[in-house]
Design an enzyme around this catalytic site. Structure first.
Site, short mmCIF file in Angstrom:
data_model
loop_
_atom_site.label_atom_id
_atom_site.label_comp_id
_atom_site.label_asym_id
_atom_site.label_seq_id
_atom_site.Cartn_x
_atom_site.Cartn_y
_atom_site.Cartn_z
N ASP A 164 6.97 3.81 3.56
CA ASP A 164 7.20 4.94 4.45
C ASP A 164 8.70 4.95 4.79
O ASP A 164 9.50 5.49 4.04
CB ASP A 164 6.30 4.71 5.67
CG ASP A 164 6.26 5.86 6.64
OD1 ASP A 164 6.42 7.00 6.22
OD2 ASP A 164 6.05 5.61 7.85
N ASP A 212 0.83 -1.21 0.00
CA ASP A 212 0.00 0.00 0.00
C ASP A 212 0.86 1.25 0.00
O ASP A 212 0.68 2.15 -0.81
CB ASP A 212 -0.97 -0.01 1.20
CG ASP A 212 -0.30 -0.25 2.55
OD1 ASP A 212 0.94 -0.44 2.61
OD2 ASP A 212 -1.01 -0.26 3.58
N VAL A 217 -2.20 9.02 5.99
CA VAL A 217 -3.37 8.85 5.14
C VAL A 217 -4.12 7.56 5.48
O VAL A 217 -3.53 6.58 5.94
CB VAL A 217 -2.98 8.85 3.64
CG1 VAL A 217 -2.50 10.23 3.21
CG2 VAL A 217 -1.93 7.80 3.32
P1 IMP Z 1 7.49 1.23 6.47
O1 IMP Z 1 7.92 -0.13 6.91
O2 IMP Z 1 7.93 2.31 7.41
O3 IMP Z 1 7.86 1.55 5.03
O4 IMP Z 1 5.92 1.30 6.60
C1 IMP Z 1 5.10 0.65 5.82
C2 IMP Z 1 3.77 0.35 6.49
O5 IMP Z 1 3.38 1.31 7.48
C3 IMP Z 1 2.72 0.42 5.42
O6 IMP Z 1 2.60 -0.81 4.78
C4 IMP Z 1 1.50 0.82 6.20
O7 IMP Z 1 0.86 -0.33 6.69
C5 IMP Z 1 2.02 1.63 7.35
N1 IMP Z 1 1.88 3.08 7.04
C6 IMP Z 1 2.87 3.96 6.78
N2 IMP Z 1 2.39 5.19 6.54
C7 IMP Z 1 1.04 5.08 6.64
C8 IMP Z 1 -0.04 6.02 6.48
O8 IMP Z 1 0.12 7.23 6.18
N3 IMP Z 1 -1.29 5.52 6.66
C9 IMP Z 1 -1.54 4.22 6.97
N4 IMP Z 1 -0.56 3.31 7.12
C10 IMP Z 1 0.72 3.74 6.96
MG MG Z 2 1.20 -2.21 4.73
#
Ligand code: IMP
Ligand code: MG
Length: 184
Positions: free
Chosen positions: A104, A101, A154
């Site tokens: 981040d 999705d 979001v």
């Molecule tokens: P990462 O491991 O930091 O890249 O985060 C990825 C996961 O964090 C995504 O797959 C989402 O499930 C969650 N996430 C990060 N930002 C958002 C946001 O703005 N809204 C909802 N979920 C988020």
């Molecule tokens: Mg996710």
């Protein structure tokens, strides 16, 4: 209170999403033509995007899913990623496209690539509906990106806030996040 009143203006409309997903589908179709593609959805967040993307790709492919929880508890990117449900298909020798999705910090995608590479797929690439490039702490290559968005939390179209709002049919900015308990 209606969701519209809570979230206000969509950041990406349903129409913009449809258009962009058709483009991604066309690009993936041409890049993977003649290959043994397995489309791996990262649940829960990717479920809505995955369903639309898969149907925009016009080659026979395999579908599979895994479930991860990022950030158990309250921490943001410092948390650990855990695979709570594994794939059912063998990916050895196949072309894997991870469908996420949102990327981040990059932690989730980096963890999954490292984990799945040990199973000797022919290739692993990543398709994310959304990317927040300013938040990246891990260097990961996102091969296909729907939209780059600023550092805002979001919800909707699969993305949650404390496990709710995934069914909102568009993407909206959540105004107040008190160090959100982010998840899958
Ligand atoms: P990462 O491991 O930091 O890249 O985060 C990825 C996961 O964090 C995504 O797959 C989402 O499930 C969650 N996430 C990060 N930002 C958002 C946001 O703005 N809204 C909802 N979920 C988020
Ligand atoms: Mg996710």
């Amino acid at each position: 209170m209606t969701t519209e009143r809570i979230f206000g203006r969509p950041i990406v409309t349903q129409e913009q999403m449809r258009t962009r997903i058709r483009e991604l589908g066309r690009q993936i179709t041409s890049d993977y033509d003649g290959r043994d593609l397995i489309l791996v959805g990262i649940l829960k967040g990717a479920y809505a995007f995955y369903a639309d993307l898969a149907r925009a790709i016009r080659i026979p492919l395999r579908v599979d899913f895994l479930v991860v929880t990022s950030y158990a508890g309250k921490a943001k990117s410092s948390g650990k990623v855990k695979m709570v449900t594994d794939l059912t298909e063998d990916i050895a020798g196949r072309d894997v496209l991870l469908v996420e999705d949102i990327v981040d910090s990059g932690l989730t995608v980096q963890f999954l690539i490292n984990t799945l590479e040990k199973r000797k797929p022919k290739s692993i690439k990543v398709c994310a509906l959304l990317s927040k490039p300013t938040r990246r702490s891990k260097h990961v290559t996102i091969d296909y990106v729907g939209f780059e968005i600023p550092d805002q939390y979001v919800v909707g179209y699969g993305l949650d806030y404390q496990q709710k709002y995934r069914n909102l049919p568009y993407l909206a900015v959540l105004d107040k996040v008190d160090d959100a308990e982010q998840s899958g």
